[in-house]
Design a protein around this motif. Sequence first.
Motif, PDB file in Angstrom:
ATOM      1  N   SER A   1     -14.257  -1.464   8.600  1.00  0.00           N
ATOM      2  CA  SER A   1     -14.838  -2.948   8.968  1.00  0.00           C
ATOM      3  C   SER A   1     -15.303  -3.021   9.740  1.00  0.00           C
ATOM      4  O   SER A   1     -14.526  -2.776  11.278  1.00  0.00           O
ATOM      5  N   LYS A   2     -15.870  -4.244  10.274  1.00  0.00           N
ATOM      6  CA  LYS A   2     -15.605  -4.391  12.054  1.00  0.00           C
ATOM      7  C   LYS A   2     -14.227  -5.004  12.890  1.00  0.00           C
ATOM      8  O   LYS A   2     -14.674  -4.469  13.762  1.00  0.00           O
ATOM      9  N   ASP A   3     -13.441  -5.494  11.898  1.00  0.00           N
ATOM     10  CA  ASP A   3     -12.204  -5.585  12.419  1.00  0.00           C
ATOM     11  C   ASP A   3     -11.444  -4.179  12.495  1.00  0.00           C
ATOM     12  O   ASP A   3     -10.220  -4.230  12.819  1.00  0.00           O
ATOM     13  N   GLY A   4     -11.875  -3.288  12.156  1.00  0.00           N
ATOM     14  CA  GLY A   4     -11.180  -1.937  11.829  1.00  0.00           C
ATOM     15  C   GLY A   4     -10.273  -2.058  10.819  1.00  0.00           C
ATOM     16  O   GLY A   4     -10.593  -0.671  11.255  1.00  0.00           O
TER      17      GLY A   4
ATOM     18  N   ALA B   1      -0.191   4.497   4.403  1.00  0.00           N
ATOM     19  CA  ALA B   1       0.438   3.622   4.706  1.00  0.00           C
ATOM     20  C   ALA B   1      -0.149   3.205   6.241  1.00  0.00           C
ATOM     21  O   ALA B   1       0.721   2.105   6.815  1.00  0.00           O
ATOM     22  N   ALA B   2      -0.567   4.377   7.199  1.00  0.00           N
ATOM     23  CA  ALA B   2      -1.190   3.774   8.050  1.00  0.00           C
ATOM     24  C   ALA B   2      -2.275   3.411   8.739  1.00  0.00           C
ATOM     25  O   ALA B   2      -2.146   2.664   9.959  1.00  0.00           O
ATOM     26  N   GLU B   3      -3.119   3.279   7.162  1.00  0.00           N
ATOM     27  CA  GLU B   3      -4.194   2.263   7.559  1.00  0.00           C
ATOM     28  C   GLU B   3      -4.601   0.547   7.575  1.00  0.00           C
ATOM     29  O   GLU B   3      -5.109   0.355   8.287  1.00  0.00           O
ATOM     30  N   ALA B   4      -3.023   0.146   7.914  1.00  0.00           N
ATOM     31  CA  ALA B   4      -2.820  -1.164   7.573  1.00  0.00           C
ATOM     32  C   ALA B   4      -2.727  -1.421   9.060  1.00  0.00           C
ATOM     33  O   ALA B   4      -3.239  -2.667   9.738  1.00  0.00           O
ATOM     34  N   ASP B   5      -2.419  -0.651  10.616  1.00  0.00           N
ATOM     35  CA  ASP B   5      -2.749  -0.820  11.540  1.00  0.00           C
ATOM     36  C   ASP B   5      -3.926  -0.395  12.124  1.00  0.00           C
ATOM     37  O   ASP B   5      -4.310  -0.714  13.514  1.00  0.00           O
ATOM     38  N   LEU B   6      -5.447  -0.047  11.735  1.00  0.00           N
ATOM     39  CA  LEU B   6      -6.132   0.212  11.796  1.00  0.00           C
ATOM     40  C   LEU B   6      -7.299  -0.483  12.620  1.00  0.00           C
ATOM     41  O   LEU B   6      -7.527  -0.234  13.993  1.00  0.00           O
TER      42      LEU B   6
ATOM     43  N   LYS C   1      -4.916  -2.384  14.909  1.00  0.00           N
ATOM     44  CA  LYS C   1      -4.247  -2.464  16.145  1.00  0.00           C
ATOM     45  C   LYS C   1      -4.792  -0.980  17.289  1.00  0.00           C
ATOM     46  O   LYS C   1      -4.960  -0.825  18.314  1.00  0.00           O
ATOM     47  N   GLY C   2      -5.735  -0.393  16.827  1.00  0.00           N
ATOM     48  CA  GLY C   2      -6.630   0.559  17.975  1.00  0.00           C
ATOM     49  C   GLY C   2      -6.027   2.308  17.096  1.00  0.00           C
ATOM     50  O   GLY C   2      -5.257   2.297  16.133  1.00  0.00           O
ATOM     51  N   ALA C   3      -6.792   2.678  17.823  1.00  0.00           N
ATOM     52  CA  ALA C   3      -6.230   4.700  17.483  1.00  0.00           C
ATOM     53  C   ALA C   3      -4.885   5.281  17.654  1.00  0.00           C
ATOM     54  O   ALA C   3      -4.586   5.707  15.823  1.00  0.00           O
ATOM     55  N   LYS C   4      -4.380   5.046  18.226  1.00  0.00           N
ATOM     56  CA  LYS C   4      -3.413   5.287  18.308  1.00  0.00           C
ATOM     57  C   LYS C   4      -2.235   4.923  18.152  1.00  0.00           C
ATOM     58  O   LYS C   4      -1.353   5.773  16.759  1.00  0.00           O
ATOM     59  N   ALA C   5      -2.053   3.413  17.613  1.00  0.00           N
ATOM     60  CA  ALA C   5      -1.435   2.883  16.193  1.00  0.00           C
ATOM     61  C   ALA C   5      -0.972   3.175  15.154  1.00  0.00           C
ATOM     62  O   ALA C   5      -0.095   3.534  14.586  1.00  0.00           O
ATOM     63  N   VAL C   6      -2.167   4.018  14.859  1.00  0.00           N
ATOM     64  CA  VAL C   6      -2.419   4.779  13.383  1.00  0.00           C
ATOM     65  C   VAL C   6      -2.462   6.355  14.046  1.00  0.00           C
ATOM     66  O   VAL C   6      -1.304   6.885  13.195  1.00  0.00           O
ATOM     67  N   THR C   7      -3.051   7.320  14.537  1.00  0.00           N
ATOM     68  CA  THR C   7      -2.157   8.442  14.847  1.00  0.00           C
ATOM     69  C   THR C   7      -1.198   8.705  15.130  1.00  0.00           C
ATOM     70  O   THR C   7      -0.400   9.956  14.061  1.00  0.00           O
TER      71      THR C   7
ATOM     72  N   LEU D   1     -14.080   4.154  15.119  1.00  0.00           N
ATOM     73  CA  LEU D   1     -13.863   2.286  15.459  1.00  0.00           C
ATOM     74  C   LEU D   1     -14.624   1.961  15.931  1.00  0.00           C
ATOM     75  O   LEU D   1     -15.250   1.056  16.044  1.00  0.00           O
ATOM     76  N   ASN D   2     -15.105   2.689  17.311  1.00  0.00           N
ATOM     77  CA  ASN D   2     -16.214   1.928  18.326  1.00  0.00           C
ATOM     78  C   ASN D   2     -16.731   1.368  17.424  1.00  0.00           C
ATOM     79  O   ASN D   2     -17.887   0.656  17.285  1.00  0.00           O
ATOM     80  N   GLN D   3     -17.377   2.689  16.626  1.00  0.00           N
ATOM     81  CA  GLN D   3     -18.699   3.213  15.711  1.00  0.00           C
ATOM     82  C   GLN D   3     -18.926   1.809  14.580  1.00  0.00           C
ATOM     83  O   GLN D   3     -20.008   1.215  14.324  1.00  0.00           O
ATOM     84  N   ALA D   4     -17.871   1.325  14.029  1.00  0.00           N
ATOM     85  CA  ALA D   4     -17.776   0.179  13.401  1.00  0.00           C
ATOM     86  C   ALA D   4     -17.888  -1.108  13.880  1.00  0.00           C
ATOM     87  O   ALA D   4     -18.029  -2.242  13.247  1.00  0.00           O
ATOM     88  N   ARG D   5     -17.431  -1.331  15.343  1.00  0.00           N
ATOM     89  CA  ARG D   5     -17.884  -2.229  15.598  1.00  0.00           C
ATOM     90  C   ARG D   5     -19.515  -3.272  15.867  1.00  0.00           C
ATOM     91  O   ARG D   5     -19.329  -4.065  15.486  1.00  0.00           O
TER      92      ARG D   5
END
Lengths: 316, 186
Positions: free
Chosen positions: A249-252, A270-275, A277-283, A311-315
């Motif tokens: 979604s637009k909010d990531g 389990a990491a997807e909840a942090d999407l 917050k940006g890529a680093k938080a997830v990876t 994430l940028n593409q989705a925004r």
Amino acid sequence: MKSFTYERPSTPAEAAAAVGRTPEAKFIAGGTNLLDLMKLQIETPRHLVDVNGLGLDTVEPTDDGGLRIGALVRNTDLAAHPRVRKDYGVLARALLAGASGQLRNKATTAGNLLQRTRCPYFYDTAQACNKRQPGSGCSALDGVSRQLAVIGGSDACIATHPGDMAVAMRVLDATVETVDGVGAARTIPIAEFHRLPGDDPARDTNLQPGELITAVTLPKPVAGTHIYRKVRDRASYAYALVSVAAILSKDGSGHVAFGGVAHKPWRVEAAEADLPKGAKAVTQQVFADAKPTHENAYKLTLAERTLGAALNQARV
Amino acid sequence: MVGAIAPAAAARTDEPVLVKVTFTVNGQRRDLELDTRTSLLDATREHLHLTGSKKGCDHGQCGACTMIVDGRRINACLTLAIMHQGAEITTIEGLGGPDNLHPMQAAFVKHDGYQCGYCTPGQICSGVAVLEEIKAGIPSHVTANLEATPQITEAEIRERMSGNICRCGAYSNIVEAMTEVAGARA
């Protein structure tokens, strides 16, 4: 190529029974990977069961709003299917990012799931490879490992699943349908379909001998921007160094799976909840247990940046 | 069982296994009895002596063997001839000859779409099929909008032709040839 006998049954149950009862038999569908491996004598079946006469080549809506894809639907047809283009863009994109037009015209849905690794040591019969020859060792561990797995590997194998389609199917929560030699059907969630190598890297999947894939089912569509980003050494017709299959979604917020990094499509729900917050938080979470080699540690940075680009593409 | 192909004995054997197959090549019915291992490429080149299609890598990486089978371009090196019972196969010889060039062949000549010519039969078969694929609305990796009808652009042609390698590097002229044929048709 080693000599083999050949038959072409007309029902899935007959095909499964034929492989079940014949020593060293294999199914052949598109054949684009199997024949390549047979020419190199990496695969040496004594008997081929041609499944191209079985039908299983239609894409049908399911009662719950999803899609049932026949095992023999060609990659070209699946990518071009109106429902796939409209509701499962990540799958169409992944298919179109793979192989060449000629290969996609032949390659099937089931065969794509079953394609074998392109690890250079699996392909070189003069080298040790536990996947090709169990117990022989793994030349990749101290070898050229730039393209190989950074997570989920073992001391026996660091090969990757080479496909794009399966990564999209992982983020879509697809289900694989099979039938075995006595006609028993079962379903396998895509998350449990491919294996990690462990101490038995010769087995890529959890299919039983003689078990035939009949279809792949997708649940009802997930809203969001469907993205498949594939990073490779050239612009077209090359395997992924890293790929990202995402529905965002637009909010990531959303879902993401990674390709080119492990023995199977790699997803940590389990990491997807942090999407957001940006890529680093997830990876950081997705790759927390990564054990890269000195040659492929770059994949961890690349995975983060590729997810960031998604994430940028989705925004937009 | 489908077709005339019977299961051979399952006993382990290193002897060649022969199987009969019938298909149509360039409009002509052909009956063959082939070792099961014979690729469609070897069947046409070595058994039917249609040597236009070329063997480059023999592993589906170069596209020199590209043929049009049942309306679709495929790598003839990565498919068994016996799996094509009843198929309609078109090779470069079937597209046209010196006295009746296919428009794509004529455009390759006009635009100098080759140097050594080894990859050219595959390039031309692929090129003809690519324009049909775009016309049929099949999207590609570079199609911006998956739901829109793909257009014939240089980017689309380059992406779709990526399974045909030309080591002489005639790519830009191949794109020009295909663009001209596409335009003439529109």
